[in-house]
Design an enzyme around this catalytic site. Structure first.
Site, PDB file in Angstrom:
ATOM      1  N   SER B 115       0.818  -1.218   0.000  1.00  0.00           N
ATOM      2  CA  SER B 115       0.000   0.000   0.000  1.00  0.00           C
ATOM      3  C   SER B 115       0.852   1.268   0.000  1.00  0.00           C
ATOM      4  CB  SER B 115      -0.901   0.034   1.232  1.00  0.00           C
ATOM      5  OG  SER B 115      -1.798  -1.038   1.202  1.00  0.00           O
ATOM      6  N   SER B 148       2.489  -3.164   8.636  1.00  0.00           N
ATOM      7  CA  SER B 148       2.605  -3.843   9.927  1.00  0.00           C
ATOM      8  C   SER B 148       3.971  -4.501  10.024  1.00  0.00           C
ATOM      9  CB  SER B 148       1.551  -4.941  10.075  1.00  0.00           C
ATOM     10  OG  SER B 148       0.300  -4.477   9.706  1.00  0.00           O
ATOM     11  N   GLU B 231      -3.861 -13.925   1.623  1.00  0.00           N
ATOM     12  CA  GLU B 231      -4.144 -13.075   2.778  1.00  0.00           C
ATOM     13  C   GLU B 231      -5.604 -13.262   3.201  1.00  0.00           C
ATOM     14  OE1 GLU B 231      -4.216  -8.824   2.046  1.00  0.00           O
ATOM     15  OE2 GLU B 231      -3.669  -8.422   4.129  1.00  0.00           O
ATOM     16  N   GLU B 364     -15.824  -2.552   0.683  1.00  0.00           N
ATOM     17  CA  GLU B 364     -16.397  -2.134  -0.600  1.00  0.00           C
ATOM     18  C   GLU B 364     -15.733  -2.878  -1.766  1.00  0.00           C
ATOM     19  OE1 GLU B 364     -15.663  -0.133   1.951  1.00  0.00           O
ATOM     20  OE2 GLU B 364     -17.744   0.320   2.438  1.00  0.00           O
TER      21      GLU B 364
END
Lengths: 386, 394
Positions: B115, B148, B231, B364
């Protein structure tokens, strides 16, 4: 359910939530029959006649496929299957809103008889008749009656076995030849078998919300009954019938929801507005995807209830309460979404969507509304009310 | 073919040669990996025995009963759930040999550099550049976010743009990045909960050898999809008992605090209890399908259900606790080792659960995936499909 036995709320060790090959084969047979003879358009056409149910379709389902006797052991004239197989039949019945007394006769009435002493001829004979699909029988209780909370019988039995009283809103009563009637006798509660054609028996048809599952008020005026069971045995037989009915109704609700979702996806993928299929708009896609998740979850809940009932698990009351509390609203929401996402077409009599909404809403009330099942659950899993 | 009996025999052999009571933890974990009992469905020599995945439970149960040390799957979750399956599928033999063993034993922690501030749900819009230098190495510049474990990590899986002239999905390549390399800077990113579970990672002139590429140049999106699929399977695939997780905490609160009960809260708790039980059963059904080799589409929805439930239940809990719901345990900036959704207290659970519908694919985006791949609904018209990444509005 609240018989004083504390339940730990521990699920059965390894519930089988999938479908077996035999169950898949049974589904294929039932689906093919219902597609040929009980598709929604045919159902719609038959509704405004005076016939209580589609007798031809019922006979084919009950006798050709042998679905009526699934819950009955072979030595008593049935197929010796279990609640798991009956659940698969009900999924298909729900998917086609078939107007057949499967839930009332082959599940609830049969289970009530199985709870009586079937070494006795008065029990064994009607059980074999119901299992063979020759006779339609119903347990005379109001359709909203939930397992776990039986009220006092509304019928009194005289010392001579004559029954007097009134039972309201009995599902499929009009088409039934045999009525299983709870009555308060001189020695306490008892269960009687009454021929619908006997003197002193009248069924007043009610105009039902769900046209595919007729309702009637049963009025008994000194009608002759044959005693099936008394006391605890009678009460337990009726409780088990309601528990099994409620648990397997979840599979019918799953079938209703599946049809609604499938048809909605098909329609919105084809219907074009604003220059593109309406199913490509995210606002609609998300609603259908959310509904899909609920249907997939309802399947797990319904399978769990059917498996717990088939195994005679002590966890069955929890599994049934969970399945009813979850599946009933899913079927209603699926039917409501189906109508909304079909737009004006969904409001028409010609389109079968309304049949599914009426079945879903009626099923939500049947055998205990979701709130009743959540209340039962509170006691079962030690989440006491304030 | 390796069966349950064979695995029991091998497990007994491992325990006999390395008694847990007298064997150092790391030594035991290495021996377990070398015996092929780490992840039995992996190939021989890479910690597995080419056995059916479902038989892992047999090994785990035997080892747990013997008191054998575990490998702290919470701390190394990204390595186990995302890096390992991707390396197994796309890595070279050298990469597999070098990376999988310390990944599994926990000697090397992994993080995921996917990301970016401008590329979250639209992950393929990423702007981090990898440019080929003389000698074939790649020079990487860019910024990643929501990472993370970056502060603990030895390695990262990284996607970067190697050709801005191609449409956005086609110009991406996939790398293994050494987090100790010069130019890698990890900064804690303090969150809504007060702690810094995530990080920002700044990449400035980081040199990555071409031998650390996974898959072909320009095929990084395909490789990343393997990672992302694993994931979501990892999020939905766990087996939990009735009243496990968040609902168990809420039910325990209800039983312990009769003075706080109201009828309204009772109704909502029962509804949530039913939904949690049904989500558990749906996960169990998915697990049974996978065991029988009939994977069903339920997995696509499990993360959605998990996120919604965690948020509703934790919100209910704060409300139920009334005065105690008004307090918070600790706002000190902390750097936890792993993610613990049900740890700490109600306020923390409520705030942390807000991330459940964002991380690992927003709800979404997952609804779009269900609608298009499971239900077969038509895609939204797209304006970015055949446009070079460099020409897209950003």
């Amino acid at each position: 359910m609240n018989d004083g036995t504390p339940l730990t709320g521990t699920p059965a060790a390894d519930p089988d939530l999938l479908y077996s090959e035999d169950e898949d084969a049974l589904r294929a047979a039932v689906r093919s029959l219902l597609a040929d003879r009980g598709d929604p358009a045919t159902v719609l056409a038959g509704l405004e006649s005076d016939v209580a149910y589609d007798t031809g379709l019922w006979r084919a389902l009950a006798t050709e496929i042998g679905a009526a006797g699934l819950l009955v052991p072979e030595k008593l004239g049935g197929a010796g299957a279990s609640a798991r197989e009956a659940a698969v039949v009900l999924e298909e019945v729900g998917r086609s809103v078939a107007p057949v007394p499967y839930l009332t006769s082959a599940v609830i009435a049969v289970t009530a008889l199985l709870g009586c002493d079937h070494a006795q001829e008065e029990v064994a004979a009607p059980l074999a008749a119901l299992a063979g699909g020759r006779t339609v029988g119903v347990l005379a209780v109001p359709l909203p009656t939930a397992p776990g909370g039986l009220p006092e019988p509304s019928v009194r039995a005289g010392a001579d076995g004559a029954l007097t009283g009134r039972v309201t809103s009995v599902a499929d009563a009009a088409g039934a030849e045999l009525l299983l009637v709870r009555a308060q006798g001189p020695d306490g509660p008892a269960l009687y078998a009454v021929e619908a054609s006997a003197d002193g028996v009248r069924t007043d048809a009610v105009t039902p919300l769900d046209l595919t599952r007729p309702l009637g008020h049963v009025i008994l005026d000194g009608a002759r009954g044959r005693l099936l069971a008394t006391g605890d045995r009678a009460r337990t037989a009726v409780e088990q019938a309601l528990l099994t009915g409620a648990g397997l109704l979840a599979s019918e609700q799953l079938g209703v929801a599946e049809w609604c979702l499938t048809e909605t996806v098909r329609h919105t993928a084809e219907r074009t507005q604003f220059g593109r299929p309406v199913g490509s708009f995210q606002a609609l896609k998300h609603r259908m995807a959310a509904l899909w998740l609920e249907v997939a979850s309802a399947r797990a809940a319904a399978r769990h209830a059917a498996d717990a009932l088939a195994a005679g698990s002590p966890d069955a009351p929890v599994a049934v309460a969970v399945a009813q509390a979850y599946c009933a609203p899913v079927a209603v929401r699926a039917a409501e979404e189906c109508i909304q996402l079909h737009g004006g077409i969904g409001m028409t009599w010609e389109h079968p969507a309304h049949l599914f909404l009426k079945r879903a809403k009626s099923d939500e009330i049947a055998l205990g509304a979701p709130g009743r099942h959540r209340e039962a659950l509170a006691g079962l899993v030690a989440l006491d009310a304030p | 073919m390796t069966d349950a009996a064979d695995l029991r025999r091998r497990t007994a052999g491992l325990l006999a040669a390395h008694p847990p009571a007298t064997t150092e933890r790391l030594e035991f974990l290495r021996a377990r990996f070398d015996a092929g009992l780490a992840w039995v469905h992996f190939p021989e020599g890479l910690g597995g025995l080419d056995a059916p995945r479902s038989l892992q439970a047999v090994v785990d149960a035997e080892l747990e009963a013997a008191g054998a040390p575990g490998n702290d799957p919470g701390r190394i979750g990204i390595g186990l759930g995302m890096a390992a399956p991707t390396i197994l599928r796309y890595g070279t033999d050298e990469q597999k040999q070098r990376l999988l063993r310390p990944l599994w034993t926990g000697e090397e922690v992994w993080c995921q550099l996917f990301s970016e501030p401008g590329a979250g749900s639209d992950l393929a819009a990423l702007a981090t550049r990898a440019v080929r230098a003389d000698g074939g190495d790649w020079i990487v510049d860019g910024q990643k976010v929501w990472t993370s474990s970056a502060h603990l990590a030895r390695w990262a899986i990284l996607i970067a743009r190697t050709d801005p002239g191609l449409p956005k999905h086609r110009g991406i390549s996939y790398f293994v990045c050494d987090m100790t390399d010069p130019g890698v800077e990890v900064r804690p990113l303090r969150q809504i909960t007060g702690e810094a579970e995530f990080n920002e990672v700044f990449l400035t002139g980081v040199r990555i050898p071409d031998t650390q590429r996974l898959g072909e140049v320009g095929e990084g999106w395909k490789v990343a999809r393997t990672t992302l699929m694993n994931e979501r399977v990892a999020i939905g695939g766990a087996r939990i008992p009735r009243e496990g997780g968040m609902i168990g905490v809420a039910a325990a609160d209800w039983r312990a605090r009769p003075e706080l009960r109201t009828h309204g809260l009772h109704q909502r708790l029962l509804k949530l209890w039913v939904e949690a039980e049904v989500a558990r059963l749906t996960g169990e059904r998915l697990r049974q399908q996978l065991t029988k080799g009939q994977p069903g589409p339920e997995g696509s929805g499990m993360k959605l259900a998990f996120a919604r439930l965690a948020q509703e239940i934790s919100g209910w809990e704060v409300e139920f606790l009334a005065e105690d719901g008004l307090t918070y345990d600790d706002w000190t900036l902390r750097r936890p080792d792993g993610v613990d959704f049900t740890g700490r207290e109600a306020g923390y659970r409520y705030l942390r659960a807000k991330g459940n519908s964002i991380e690992g694919g927003t709800s979404e985006v997952l609804l779009n995936i269900v609608a298009e791949r499971v239900l077969g609904l038509p895609p939204e018209p797209r304006t970015d499909k055949d446009v070079a990444w460099k020409d897209l509005p950003r």
